[in-house]
Write a protein that holds these residues in place. Sequence first.
Motif, mmCIF file in Angstrom:
data_model
loop_
_atom_site.group_PDB
_atom_site.id
_atom_site.type_symbol
_atom_site.label_atom_id
_atom_site.label_comp_id
_atom_site.label_asym_id
_atom_site.label_seq_id
_atom_site.Cartn_x
_atom_site.Cartn_y
_atom_site.Cartn_z
ATOM 1 N N ALA A 67 0.820 -1.212 0.000
ATOM 2 C CA ALA A 67 0.000 0.000 0.000
ATOM 3 C C ALA A 67 0.857 1.266 0.000
ATOM 4 C CB ALA A 67 -0.928 0.001 1.208
ATOM 5 N N GLN A 70 1.901 3.211 -3.423
ATOM 6 C CA GLN A 70 1.020 4.232 -3.990
ATOM 7 C C GLN A 70 1.321 5.591 -3.366
ATOM 8 O OE1 GLN A 70 -3.140 3.213 -3.991
ATOM 9 N NE2 GLN A 70 -3.749 5.328 -3.974
ATOM 10 N N ASN A 71 1.483 5.624 -2.049
ATOM 11 C CA ASN A 71 1.790 6.886 -1.375
ATOM 12 C C ASN A 71 3.144 7.422 -1.804
ATOM 13 O OD1 ASN A 71 -0.608 6.748 0.007
ATOM 14 N ND2 ASN A 71 0.279 5.850 1.833
ATOM 15 N N TYR A 74 2.786 9.032 -5.168
ATOM 16 C CA TYR A 74 2.050 10.291 -5.008
ATOM 17 C C TYR A 74 2.961 11.396 -4.472
ATOM 18 C CZ TYR A 74 -1.627 13.414 -3.185
ATOM 19 O OH TYR A 74 -2.433 14.481 -2.895
ATOM 20 N N PHE A 96 1.697 7.699 -12.249
ATOM 21 C CA PHE A 96 0.814 7.343 -11.143
ATOM 22 C C PHE A 96 -0.549 6.912 -11.663
ATOM 23 C CE2 PHE A 96 -2.391 8.062 -7.977
ATOM 24 C CZ PHE A 96 -1.828 7.593 -6.807
ATOM 25 N N TYR A 100 -1.939 3.289 -10.952
ATOM 26 C CA TYR A 100 -3.023 3.201 -9.965
ATOM 27 C C TYR A 100 -4.287 3.901 -10.482
ATOM 28 C CZ TYR A 100 1.116 2.341 -7.118
ATOM 29 O OH TYR A 100 2.309 1.858 -6.636
ATOM 30 N N GLU A 102 -7.382 3.186 -10.285
ATOM 31 C CA GLU A 102 -8.537 3.116 -9.381
ATOM 32 C C GLU A 102 -8.290 3.832 -8.057
ATOM 33 O OE1 GLU A 102 -11.472 1.800 -10.313
ATOM 34 O OE2 GLU A 102 -10.563 1.425 -12.262
ATOM 35 N N SER A 103 -7.164 4.501 -7.923
ATOM 36 C CA SER A 103 -6.804 5.174 -6.678
ATOM 37 C C SER A 103 -7.729 6.358 -6.402
ATOM 38 C CB SER A 103 -5.364 5.676 -6.762
ATOM 39 O OG SER A 103 -5.071 6.537 -5.690
ATOM 40 N N SER A 104 -7.871 6.680 -5.134
ATOM 41 C CA SER A 104 -8.642 7.868 -4.767
ATOM 42 C C SER A 104 -7.886 9.145 -5.157
ATOM 43 C CB SER A 104 -8.939 7.873 -3.267
ATOM 44 O OG SER A 104 -7.729 7.858 -2.522
ATOM 45 N N ALA A 106 -6.285 9.406 -8.124
ATOM 46 C CA ALA A 106 -6.137 9.395 -9.584
ATOM 47 C C ALA A 106 -6.693 10.665 -10.233
ATOM 48 C CB ALA A 106 -6.803 8.159 -10.179
ATOM 49 N N CYS A 109 -4.402 13.560 -9.541
ATOM 50 C CA CYS A 109 -3.162 13.423 -10.314
ATOM 51 C C CYS A 109 -3.385 13.731 -11.791
ATOM 52 C CB CYS A 109 -2.578 12.027 -10.128
ATOM 53 S SG CYS A 109 -1.879 11.783 -8.481
#
Length: 135
Positions: A67, A70-71, A74, A96, A100, A102-104, A106, A109
Amino acid sequence: MMQKKRSVYEEILGIFTGNCAYDVLRGVSKPAEKLVYKKAIEYYNKGDYQRAMNLLDGVRSVFVGQAKAQNIAYYRAFCSYNMKDYQIASDLFKQFIQTYPESSFAEECLYMMGFCDYKASPKPRLDQQVTEKAI
């Protein structure tokens, strides 16, 4: 055993005193890598984006598939943006989004990728290739 602990602490101290993250992170234990990640976020929050970027670059391969990866992606993109390196930041935001989708983060970004292209646009009399990309 005591010698191993001492060397890990010395390596961590080297990271915090400004040594290159790539050289220092070789052989550092998992708890130390988490500490480096935590320190990178601390540097980011203080506005020391170059140090944060160096530390994040050093630990990003360790957290692949977790996990925190992803951070890290970002924060790396925003480090470049805050250092006003808009071309690199745009590429990192794009990377990014591709990694990712489906990231919150996205949607943010995607916006930042376009905004970086806008910020990187040259004056009107110069080549407008980046401006067209931003549009």
